[in-house]
Design an enzyme around this catalytic site. Structure first.
Site, short mmCIF file in Angstrom:
data_model
loop_
_atom_site.label_atom_id
_atom_site.label_comp_id
_atom_site.label_asym_id
_atom_site.label_seq_id
_atom_site.Cartn_x
_atom_site.Cartn_y
_atom_site.Cartn_z
N ASP A 45 15.70 -23.54 6.55
CA ASP A 45 16.08 -22.89 8.14
C ASP A 45 15.84 -24.17 9.03
OD1 ASP A 45 13.31 -23.04 7.85
OD2 ASP A 45 13.01 -20.77 8.36
N SER A 46 15.56 -25.23 8.61
CA SER A 46 15.33 -26.53 9.40
C SER A 46 16.44 -26.73 9.93
CB SER A 46 14.76 -27.54 8.72
OG SER A 46 15.40 -27.73 7.43
N ASP A 84 16.49 -20.62 1.85
CA ASP A 84 15.40 -20.33 2.96
C ASP A 84 15.83 -18.88 3.38
OD1 ASP A 84 12.92 -21.27 3.51
OD2 ASP A 84 13.92 -22.85 4.82
N LYS A 112 13.29 -18.87 -0.85
CA LYS A 112 11.85 -19.23 -0.23
C LYS A 112 11.41 -18.28 0.82
CE LYS A 112 11.19 -23.28 1.83
NZ LYS A 112 10.49 -23.08 3.02
N GLU A 114 8.03 -17.88 3.70
CA GLU A 114 6.98 -18.38 4.23
C GLU A 114 5.62 -17.53 4.45
OE1 GLU A 114 7.83 -20.23 8.03
OE2 GLU A 114 9.34 -21.39 7.28
N GLU A 181 3.10 -27.52 3.40
CA GLU A 181 3.53 -28.19 4.52
C GLU A 181 2.36 -28.49 5.67
OE1 GLU A 181 7.18 -27.08 6.28
OE2 GLU A 181 7.11 -28.44 7.97
#
Ligand code: KIV
Length: 264
Positions: A45-46, A84, A112, A114, A181
């Site tokens: 999602d960057s 993501d 993924k 978070e 991260e």
């Protein structure tokens, strides 16, 4: 080279071979990375920051990720492809399952999410429904407003201990890969040793089982500032293919990240 699967990554961890991974968002770059033998690609999602120009990842939608996952899959047949789950796309059980289905049907091999132990049931539910899951701890960008900025996490011993426990809980819930991260190298080492699944770091030192970088950072073309934990492999080589090969060989040799790209 044959298709990379989670068992390939497990074997690499057991053999002490480093895993190379990078974000990808389109078919052409994905093809370059795939041909170079990149083990894992992430449609992160960057993309909200490096493609769309936002100041964080929060505006990214599930349809954005699904679209870019389709593009990357067309360019990369061999890599293990992670997609993501963006902000608030796994807030409820119903959302989680239908959104994960979109990403798997777009060509992802894994999704993924978070966060820590609050995701236990979410992960269990996905795994029970045959969706492989990657965890993400440390500086989880979807929580930027809780952290008050993009800051290194786990610096104090209480938070560090909590993160180790969360990693163990996530493994118990069924994740098959973990991203760490922006945490101190020492903590990344403790987490990598505490779990049996492969651990991939970004700004977490060279002690994890592998590395991931945002492709724009690795090529020195980020929108905004290149982070401390990245290195401009394109400037060192002058050629995209050579830059990718150098990144992978430096990861494999344990030379990247060095101390200057880590938090101690
Ligand atoms: O969105 C992303 O690119 C990521 C990586 C930084 C791991 O989550």
């Amino acid at each position: 080279m044959s298709r990379i699967t989670v068992s390939t990554l497990q074997k690499m961890k057991a053999a002490g071979e480093k895993i190379s991974s990078i974000t990808a968002y389109d078919a052409s770059f994905a093809h370059v990375f795939d041909e170079a033998g990149m083990h894992v690609m992430l449609v992160g999602d960057s993309l909200g920051m490096v493609l769309q120009g936002h100041s964080d990842t929060l505006p990214v939608s599930i349809d954005d990720i699904a679209y870019h996952t389709q593009c990357v899959r067309r360019g990369a047949a061999k890599t293990l492809l992670i997609a993501d789950m963006p902000f608030m796309s796994y807030a409820t059980k119903e959302q989680t399952f239908s959104n994960a289905a979109k990403l798997m049907q777009a060509g992802a091999n894994m999704v993924k999410v978070e966060g820590g132990d609050w995701l236990f049931e979410t992960i269990q539910g996905l795994v029970e429904r045959s969706v492989p899951v990657c965890g993400h701890l440390g500086l989880t960008p979807q929580s930027v407003n809780v952290f008050g900025g993009f800051k290194v996490q786990g610096r104090d011993s209480e938070k560090a201990q909590e993160m180790i426990e969360h990693a163990k809980q996530l493994e118990l819930a069924g994740i098959q890969l973990l991203v760490l991260e922006c945490i101190p190298t020492e903590l990344a080492k403790a987490i990598t040793e505490a779990v049996n699944i492969p651990v991939i770091g970004i700004g977490a030192g060279n002690v994890t089982d592998g590395q991931i970088l945002v492709m724009h950072d690795a090529l020195g073309i980020s929108f905004g500032k290149t982070p401390k934990f990245s290195r401009n492999f394109l400037a060192e080589t002058g050629d995209v293919h050579k830059a990718v090969a150098l990144y992978m060989s430096e990861v494999s040799a344990g030379n990247f990240p060095s101390d200057e790209h880590s938090f101690n």
